[in-house]
Design an enzyme around this catalytic site. Structure first.
Site: not given
Ligand SMILES: C[S@@+](CC[C@H](N)C(=O)[O-])C[C@H]1O[C@@H](n2cnc3c(N)ncnc32)[C@H](O)[C@@H]1O
Length: 282
Positions: A39, A151
């Site tokens: 990545r 996000d």
């Molecule tokens: C696997 S996706 C889940 C998306 C959606 N909630 C779903 O369940 O389909 C996880 C998301 O969490 C975000 N994320 C990770 N760490 C985070 C943080 N500290 N604060 C806010 N968002 C975060 C990532 O950028 C990513 O877009």
């Protein structure tokens, strides 16, 4: 000179592990070394750096604006998502939560609905929420309805704000709702769809890092979706985030987590309703 993809050394991995944990809460275990290498490799190539520790120093010492830190964060997040993912949560909105909010309004409460989608990724989840709101006929034009989508990753946020998706992503939505809520792209947008204004008007997008101490949000929410992000955090971070989220729920408000996430291990005022749905008592 540019680099091909090489595996990060143990020491350099530990340096990034710590940096990523501090900045995002994401706890990368040792099995993620190859993943992290691949990545970050594109950032090394873009900056013409020779190795990962040079990139680490670049982020901390040669990037006062924080632009590269954000690029790094955008590279390491996992953004998998879908329309109407874990559909029982959307069914529960329609069968329980929205009717309860509407009943309160009918007995003199405000005609106001606030929803926060707290890890909204590329937008499939907040637009699914917007569709679910629009399908609930009691929320007519007299209602003040707002959905906050946030996000940490600025790339996915920008994508979500556009409301443009691959048409094939809409399979779970079905033909009827696809026609009702999305415009089909033509020309260079063939194979794409764009959410109609009726959905986009409900949504506000903001970058919010869930592990920060202050979120600068002045609202309380009827519903918070915070799904499939806690799995990347360790227990102390999960506890901190759940406590913080709980403070943003209205009395009687609901918190929805992802299917493999839990809050049982931490004392909290939330009542479990099953299927990773939790309610703050009235
Ligand atoms: C696997 S996706 C889940 C998306 C959606 N909630 C779903 O369940 O389909 C996880 C998301 O969490 C975000 N994320 C990770 N760490 C985070 C943080 N500290 N604060 C806010 N968002 C975060 C990532 O950028 C990513 O877009």
């Amino acid at each position: 000179m540019s680099v091909g993809i090489q595996t990060i050394s143990e020491d350099d991995f530990q340096a990034f592990q710590h940096l990523i944990y501090t900045e995002t809460g994401i706890a990368l275990n040792d099995s993620k070394r190859c993943l992290l290498s691949s990545r970050l490799a594109k950032r090394l190539r873009a900056l013409r750096l020779n190795d990962y520790i040079e990139y680490y120093d670049y982020i901390l010492q040669r990037d006062p604006s924080g632009t590269e830190m954000q690029e790094m964060i955008n590279c390491i997040t996992t953004n998998k998502t879908d329309f109407l993912r874990e559909p029982h949560h959307f069914d529960f909105l329609t069968s329980n939560i929205f009717p309860a909010v509407a009943r309160k309004a009918a007995t003199g409460g405000p005609r106001k609905l606030r929803i926060w989608c707290a890890a909204s990724s590329n937008g499939h989840e907040p637009y699914s929420l917007a569709m679910t709101v629009r399908e609930f006929s009691a929320f007519d034009a007299s209602w003040d309805v707002k959905l906050l989508a946030s996000d940490i990753d600025t790339n996915v946020l920008a994508h979500a704000e556009q409301g443009v998706f691959d048409a094939e992503d809409l399979a779970p939505v079905g033909d009827l709702r696809t026609r009702r809520y999305f415009d089909r792209g033509t020309g260079s947008f063939a194979g794409k769809v764009r959410a109609k204004r009726t959905l986009r008007d409900l949504l506000t997008f903001r970058q919010i890092n869930l592990i920060e101490d202050s979120w600068q949000i002045n609202a309380k929410f009827d519903v918070i979706f915070c799904r499939n992000v806690m799995i990347y955090f360790d227990l102390p971070t999960q506890r901190k985030v759940v406590e913080h989220l709980t403070r943003y729920l209205k009395p009687g408000g609901h918190l929805m987590l992802g299917h493999s996430e839990s809050i049982q291990w931490t004392p909290n005022p939330l009542r479990s309703l099953g299927h990773t749905m939790f309610q703050l008592p009235e």
